[in-house]
Design an enzyme around this catalytic site. Structure first.
Site, PDB file in Angstrom:
ATOM      1  CB  SER B 156      -0.945  -0.056   1.212  1.00 39.28           C
ATOM      2  OG  SER B 156      -1.942   0.923   1.132  1.00 39.28           O
ATOM      3  CG  ASP B 322      -6.524  -3.784  -3.203  1.00 31.28           C
ATOM      4  OD1 ASP B 322      -7.358  -2.917  -2.868  1.00 31.28           O
ATOM      5  OD2 ASP B 322      -5.299  -3.645  -3.042  1.00 31.28           O
ATOM      6  CG  HIS B 355      -5.709  -2.238   0.416  1.00 31.79           C
ATOM      7  ND1 HIS B 355      -4.910  -2.096  -0.708  1.00 31.79           N
ATOM      8  CD2 HIS B 355      -5.148  -1.453   1.373  1.00 31.79           C
ATOM      9  CE1 HIS B 355      -3.922  -1.248  -0.432  1.00 31.79           C
ATOM     10  NE2 HIS B 355      -4.038  -0.851   0.818  1.00 31.79           N
TER      11      HIS B 355
END
Lengths: 401, 401
Positions: B156, B322, B355
């Protein structure tokens, strides 16, 4: 191109109906002595067979089409759909828009005075479900002398009401039109609603729902709630196309937490506008009705069983980019109806605008609705002809007698 | 099955480094006299070629692996990834975790005392960008004597830092590992960040960021912010599977706005936990760094041009479910790198967890990381052998001399 003004229903007036009989609710509570505001467009035909009921979603109202004489900019929320020559042609249909109890646009709701206490209802206003709203709408239909609707139609939460009509009052709905709807909210849908409610409830200006008594409004909470909702109404693609990473000030970053990106300033503007007119208790109430809607719940999760008693024909419409209520949810409705042998038309419209697409005038979408309501109008005409022929036959018999 | 405890780095200690030289930031501001906290696991080899830097995302820290002697339950956030025998094997790599400036886990941040005023920084703490963090990390590397990392890795926002290293310090990164990352935030991503920030900033307990001076914390805003974030970390599927429409109390609705659905109570719990340990100013600062990251911005939107100067090999990993940073974003990175002729390994892992999958130990995902780091370890070993042979050759020459 037709002149838009010619296609408008023009100046409209809100009407008001009082109901003295208490409305028993699914929660066990009841609402005593309430009023509903509504609007109608077009003329009810002789045998009262051309009525179309439009149910509203979270933040809309009975003001479906036209404009008010004293507020020329206040155009109905589905004005592109309803009017002379429009998909729901008011030269052929008698269209009814009604504001649901618990909403904040004129029908009895949390802002109204509770006759038992003389104070505003606030948090004492009973929790409504989709089914409760349908029962309230049915009473309005009774009062208007409409035994059976040619169609009941709505988008999103409005679609849920149309579906609820089809199983609560199967004989009163000829056609059920559910657009961008779902047979139940997902965990993610409920989660977004819950965050919005937390933002409102934890705003110190909410005062446990009694903010009216304190002369304040939980503006901050309402704004955050609206921003969250708004994100879920738009598709990722639409946001990318309309806003992308555009900066308000031009090229460079401001290195601050002010609204620098266009999308930030757009959301703030929408939120500020919303918080000025929408009631916080209504927001809680309507999002909860969304959470609770789940006709299959009373049938061990079997949606087909829940819809077994329906008798209407159905039009179900979804939009490819709607990630709030995705096409799969509409397909679930269609499959449950087909298992019951219902007559179902299903369309998955390839529109870029996400959930909000149901309010917009995508040509493919509007052409579809136009064609479907043309079919309904023909049925209405045929029914009327049959009625007239029946009356003439009776008269002929009487003349002979 | 290996014993999990044997695979742990065991008891770890946080270290602290002071930097007297001001750090010049992209905004034009600078941070004077700051400290970074960090942890290391494993041993730096003789030629300092086996170092791996792990960059953290929004709410993580330098505590990547192991546990503290006095807090045995405080396990590092990527403990499943880093340890003896784990994908990043600390028997072969020297792993560095560092808390970024502006964060709230020990490095200088908004909660720290501003030496110029003697008060907490609060809103006066400068706005950081991903690139600023990388420069701070490079200074730490200098101090640790690490000229070049065998790998820099993150998920991320951490992946953005790894990518930024690759173009800011191309000669200092042998391998860049960017997981569940993106070359820039979309309008929808920025929108979610903005709502979270509005929830915090409009909380009356925020006091313009000076809440420390008032002895309060903007708990309500932080909770709403966390709930919004949390929804975007999970996939719709995961939420449906874990929570669905399960009710806490059992069968029936409570007809209230309390937490009735399991998903509501889960989100509230997560939010309450988060608001107890996370700093509100840090939340603003880190979400803004996310918004600002856009290496292509300075190259007329051409990501390939932005990455033209990179020299590392890349591993890019995305997860099918995601929806925060979808696989397409990772593919954009891959394409830009390929256009520059870089050596890129790309994997789209079919994992259900959205995610958050980058933090979990999906077998396919971990096997991939394990294989990739095995390759890096072999390169490190080969390089070491070459160095040792060179030293021996020099010694032999010296002996002959």
């Amino acid at each position: 191109m037709p002149d838009t003004e010619q296609q408008s229903v023009g100046i409209v007036q809100t009407q008001r109906m009082h109901f003295a009989q208490p409305l028993a609710l699914r929660s066990g509570a009841s609402l005593a002595d309430y009023e509903l505001v509504y609007e109608t467009y077009g003329e009810l035909n002789a045998d009262r067979s051309n009525a179309v009921l439009i149910a509203h979603a979270l933040n809309a109202s009975h003001h479906v089409a036209g404009r008010y004489a004293d507020q020329p900019d206040n155009v109905g929320w589905w004005d592109n759909m309803v009017g002379p020559g429009k998909p729901i042609d008011t030269r052929r249909f008698f269209v009814v828009g009604v504001n649901n109890p618990g909403s904040c646009f004129g029908s009895t709701g949390p802002m109204s005075t509770n006759p038992e206490t003389g104070r505003r209802y606030g948090p004492d206003f009973p929790v409504f479900t989709v089914e409760d709203w349908v029962h309230a709408q049915a009473r309005l239909a009774d009062a208007l002398g409409i035994e059976r609707f040619a169609a009941i139609m709505g988008g999103s939460l409005g679609g849920m009401q149309a579906i609820a009509w089809s199983y609560l009052y199967p004989q009163r709905v000829a056609h059920c039109v559910a657009i961008a709807s779902t047979p139940k909210l997902s965990a993610q849908n409920i989660a977004f609603n819950e965050v919005a409610r937390r933002a409102i409830i934890t705003d110190p200006d909410f005062h446990g729902g009694r903010f009216y008594d304190h002369g304040v409004v939980p503006t901050r909470g309402l704004q955050v709630a609206r921003m969250i909702g708004h994100i879920t109404y738009l598709s990722d693609d639409t946001m990318a196309e309309r806003f992308g990473r555009l900066l308000r000030g031009g090229a460079g970053y401001g290195f601050s937490f002010d609204a620098e990106f266009e999308i930030e300033s757009y959301l703030r503007y929408q939120a500020e506008k919303f918080a000025k007119y929408f009631d916080a208790n209504t927001y809680l109430l309507i999002t909860r009705a969304l959470d609770y809607f789940d006709p299959a719940q009373g049938h061990a999760g079997d949606l087909a069983a829940a819809l077994a008693g329906t008798a209407a024909d159905f039009l179900v419409v979804s939009f490819t980019t709607d990630w709030r209520f995705s096409p799969q949810r509409s397909r679930d409705i269609v499959q449950a109806l087909l298992r019951n042998g219902r007559d179902v038309t299903y369309a998955e419209v390839d529109a870029p605008h996400g959930h909000d697409a149901f309010l917009l005038d995508d040509p493919q979408y509007h052409a579809l609705l136009r064609a479907y309501f043309e079919r309904i109008a023909e049925e209405v005409d045929a029914g009327q002809t049959a009625t007239i022929e029946a009356i003439e036959a009776i008269e002929a018999i009487e003349e002979r007698a």
